[in-house]
Scaffold this motif. Sequence first.
Motif, PDB file in Angstrom:
ATOM      1  N   SER A 286       0.824  -1.212   0.000  1.00  0.00           N
ATOM      2  CA  SER A 286       0.000   0.000   0.000  1.00  0.00           C
ATOM      3  C   SER A 286       0.859   1.263   0.000  1.00  0.00           C
ATOM      4  N   SER A 287       0.251   2.340  -0.467  1.00  0.00           N
ATOM      5  CA  SER A 287       0.924   3.637  -0.498  1.00  0.00           C
ATOM      6  C   SER A 287      -0.133   4.729  -0.381  1.00  0.00           C
ATOM      7  N   VAL A 288       0.301   5.927  -0.080  1.00  0.00           N
ATOM      8  CA  VAL A 288      -0.606   7.071   0.011  1.00  0.00           C
ATOM      9  C   VAL A 288      -0.048   8.199  -0.847  1.00  0.00           C
ATOM     10  N   SER A 289      -0.943   9.078  -1.286  1.00  0.00           N
ATOM     11  CA  SER A 289      -0.549  10.235  -2.089  1.00  0.00           C
ATOM     12  C   SER A 289      -0.682  11.500  -1.256  1.00  0.00           C
ATOM     13  N   VAL A 290       0.378  12.296  -1.221  1.00  0.00           N
ATOM     14  CA  VAL A 290       0.393  13.552  -0.473  1.00  0.00           C
ATOM     15  C   VAL A 290       0.389  14.710  -1.467  1.00  0.00           C
ATOM     16  N   THR A 291      -0.545  15.624  -1.290  1.00  0.00           N
ATOM     17  CA  THR A 291      -0.642  16.799  -2.159  1.00  0.00           C
ATOM     18  C   THR A 291      -0.113  18.024  -1.412  1.00  0.00           C
ATOM     19  N   VAL A 292       0.736  18.795  -2.092  1.00  0.00           N
ATOM     20  CA  VAL A 292       1.385  19.959  -1.486  1.00  0.00           C
ATOM     21  C   VAL A 292       1.144  21.171  -2.368  1.00  0.00           C
ATOM     22  N   ASP A 293       0.735  22.268  -1.750  1.00  0.00           N
ATOM     23  CA  ASP A 293       0.532  23.527  -2.468  1.00  0.00           C
ATOM     24  C   ASP A 293       1.062  24.668  -1.603  1.00  0.00           C
ATOM     25  N   LYS A 294       1.807  25.574  -2.217  1.00  0.00           N
ATOM     26  CA  LYS A 294       2.413  26.702  -1.507  1.00  0.00           C
ATOM     27  C   LYS A 294       3.294  26.237  -0.346  1.00  0.00           C
ATOM     28  N   GLY A 295       3.900  25.077  -0.532  1.00  0.00           N
ATOM     29  CA  GLY A 295       4.814  24.541   0.468  1.00  0.00           C
ATOM     30  C   GLY A 295       4.138  23.882   1.646  1.00  0.00           C
ATOM     31  N   LEU A 296       2.804  23.798   1.635  1.00  0.00           N
ATOM     32  CA  LEU A 296       2.046  23.234   2.750  1.00  0.00           C
ATOM     33  C   LEU A 296       1.310  21.974   2.322  1.00  0.00           C
ATOM     34  N   ILE A 297       1.202  21.013   3.236  1.00  0.00           N
ATOM     35  CA  ILE A 297       0.482  19.767   2.958  1.00  0.00           C
ATOM     36  C   ILE A 297      -1.010  20.069   2.898  1.00  0.00           C
ATOM     37  N   LYS A 298      -1.623  19.766   1.767  1.00  0.00           N
ATOM     38  CA  LYS A 298      -3.049  20.050   1.579  1.00  0.00           C
ATOM     39  C   LYS A 298      -3.927  18.815   1.769  1.00  0.00           C
ATOM     40  N   ALA A 299      -3.399  17.661   1.427  1.00  0.00           N
ATOM     41  CA  ALA A 299      -4.207  16.437   1.555  1.00  0.00           C
ATOM     42  C   ALA A 299      -3.300  15.223   1.604  1.00  0.00           C
ATOM     43  N   ILE A 300      -3.766  14.193   2.355  1.00  0.00           N
ATOM     44  CA  ILE A 300      -3.081  12.905   2.378  1.00  0.00           C
ATOM     45  C   ILE A 300      -4.142  11.859   2.083  1.00  0.00           C
ATOM     46  N   ASP A 301      -4.145  11.355   0.877  1.00  0.00           N
ATOM     47  CA  ASP A 301      -5.172  10.409   0.436  1.00  0.00           C
ATOM     48  C   ASP A 301      -4.769   8.982   0.786  1.00  0.00           C
ATOM     49  N   GLY A 302      -5.670   8.268   1.446  1.00  0.00           N
ATOM     50  CA  GLY A 302      -5.416   6.868   1.778  1.00  0.00           C
ATOM     51  C   GLY A 302      -4.772   6.674   3.116  1.00  0.00           C
ATOM     52  N   SER A 303      -4.808   7.693   3.992  1.00  0.00           N
ATOM     53  CA  SER A 303      -4.199   7.564   5.310  1.00  0.00           C
ATOM     54  C   SER A 303      -4.985   8.376   6.324  1.00  0.00           C
ATOM     55  N   SER A 305      -3.368  10.003   8.657  1.00  0.00           N
ATOM     56  CA  SER A 305      -2.374  10.941   9.194  1.00  0.00           C
ATOM     57  C   SER A 305      -2.769  12.375   8.882  1.00  0.00           C
ATOM     58  N   ASN A 306      -3.999  12.748   9.206  1.00  0.00           N
ATOM     59  CA  ASN A 306      -4.492  14.074   8.851  1.00  0.00           C
ATOM     60  C   ASN A 306      -3.936  15.184   9.728  1.00  0.00           C
ATOM     61  N   GLU A 307      -3.231  14.809  10.817  1.00  0.00           N
ATOM     62  CA  GLU A 307      -2.659  15.859  11.667  1.00  0.00           C
ATOM     63  C   GLU A 307      -1.566  16.647  10.949  1.00  0.00           C
ATOM     64  N   LEU A 308      -1.092  16.116   9.822  1.00  0.00           N
ATOM     65  CA  LEU A 308      -0.049  16.792   9.064  1.00  0.00           C
ATOM     66  C   LEU A 308      -0.601  17.824   8.086  1.00  0.00           C
ATOM     67  N   VAL A 309      -1.879  17.759   7.791  1.00  0.00           N
ATOM     68  CA  VAL A 309      -2.477  18.696   6.833  1.00  0.00           C
ATOM     69  C   VAL A 309      -2.353  20.122   7.367  1.00  0.00           C
ATOM     70  N   GLY A 310      -1.852  21.003   6.515  1.00  0.00           N
ATOM     71  CA  GLY A 310      -1.650  22.394   6.903  1.00  0.00           C
ATOM     72  C   GLY A 310      -0.240  22.699   7.349  1.00  0.00           C
ATOM     73  N   LEU A 311       0.564  21.646   7.588  1.00  0.00           N
ATOM     74  CA  LEU A 311       1.947  21.853   7.997  1.00  0.00           C
ATOM     75  C   LEU A 311       2.868  21.968   6.788  1.00  0.00           C
ATOM     76  N   ARG A 312       4.063  22.469   7.021  1.00  0.00           N
ATOM     77  CA  ARG A 312       5.054  22.551   5.947  1.00  0.00           C
ATOM     78  C   ARG A 312       5.443  21.155   5.486  1.00  0.00           C
ATOM     79  N   TYR A 313       5.680  21.040   4.176  1.00  0.00           N
ATOM     80  CA  TYR A 313       6.050  19.753   3.610  1.00  0.00           C
ATOM     81  C   TYR A 313       7.435  19.349   4.083  1.00  0.00           C
ATOM     82  N   ASP A 314       7.527  18.164   4.648  1.00  0.00           N
ATOM     83  CA  ASP A 314       8.796  17.578   5.068  1.00  0.00           C
ATOM     84  C   ASP A 314       8.680  16.074   4.871  1.00  0.00           C
ATOM     85  N   PRO A 315       9.317  15.528   3.864  1.00  0.00           N
ATOM     86  CA  PRO A 315       9.132  14.105   3.557  1.00  0.00           C
ATOM     87  C   PRO A 315       9.528  13.178   4.700  1.00  0.00           C
TER      88      PRO A 315
END
Length: 331
Positions: A286-303, A305-315
């Motif tokens: 399994s895997s999940v897709s992370v969408t990033v806009d303006k350097g911020l996490i906008k969505a995490i599909d398939g997980s 882990s929604n506490e990360l939405v709105g935070l700065r992208y850090d893989p």
Amino acid sequence: MAACVRQGKRAKVILSNVTNVYKNLALEHWILNNWSFSKFDCLLIYQNEPCVVIGRFQNTWREVNVNRAEMEGVSIARRVSGGGAVYHDLGNVNFSFFSDKPSHCPTRNLHFLSQTLNDRYQLLTDHNKRHDLHIGDKKISGSASRLIRRGSFHHCTLLVNSDLAALSGLLQGDITLKGTATASVPSPTTSLLAALSRDVIARPRDVITPHDIVDHVTEEYLSLYFESMPAMVDLWGEDCCQETENNVIIVEKVPDKIIDHHHQSYEWIFGKSPKFSKRFEVDDDSSVSVTVDKGLIKAIDGSESNELVGLRYDPDTISRSLARHHKKDVL
């Protein structure tokens, strides 16, 4: 080179002794927005401490090994012009050719640089349609341009004796990112001295150093306009203005008032990356897709882990969060 002389125009060379990338980019931007180029052409020459500079429309994470840059204290900057990512250090020299828009001609500028290097050092440099300078099949310079109503600049690098290993390692971003950002075009790269050591080019009469190149390019540029090299003057001195009789202007500092601190911010350097997505593996199945806009996490599909939405992208943070949630699900 006489054919390159611009009738009725004079020339200025600005030599920056500042080696901070943000300050030199601010200086370049200030010259473009505050000087008039109807009567004067201008060449700004500067060097920077180790840094990576990406184009205006690029994705920082795709172009730069961000973790390595942070660990090694290498600055990351985004310029106002387009084009690809480049590496600067004190073995590299940067040239910015300013002119009014009708006179904007990167091909002419690169021809001037190529001929100057070839004549002075008996090199075999040439330029191509992508506005790169090269020796054989290896690139020694990349360039980009910026045009506004009042004028333009064409700027380019010149790898003299740069750290090519650092260049290669730092310009290794995450190519798995999906988006519409402008991607750099990979090219075999060398420096003038590295090319010499491989006998790719004829041995020059003199030892090539950035300092010698700066001096010689300055002299040759002024000669295109039948200008001599008079006493130098400080750019911020009381007696200095664009109309000064001094054709060589020195910059020892860049005043804070001309620096746009937004251009040093996360929002500019990272947040200006066009919207993108990345797929993270959770386990073998399994895997999940992370969408990033303006350097911020906008969505995490398939997980979950929604506490990360709105935070700065850090893989790395995302991978740890996904692993933690997956462990809980297993238990």
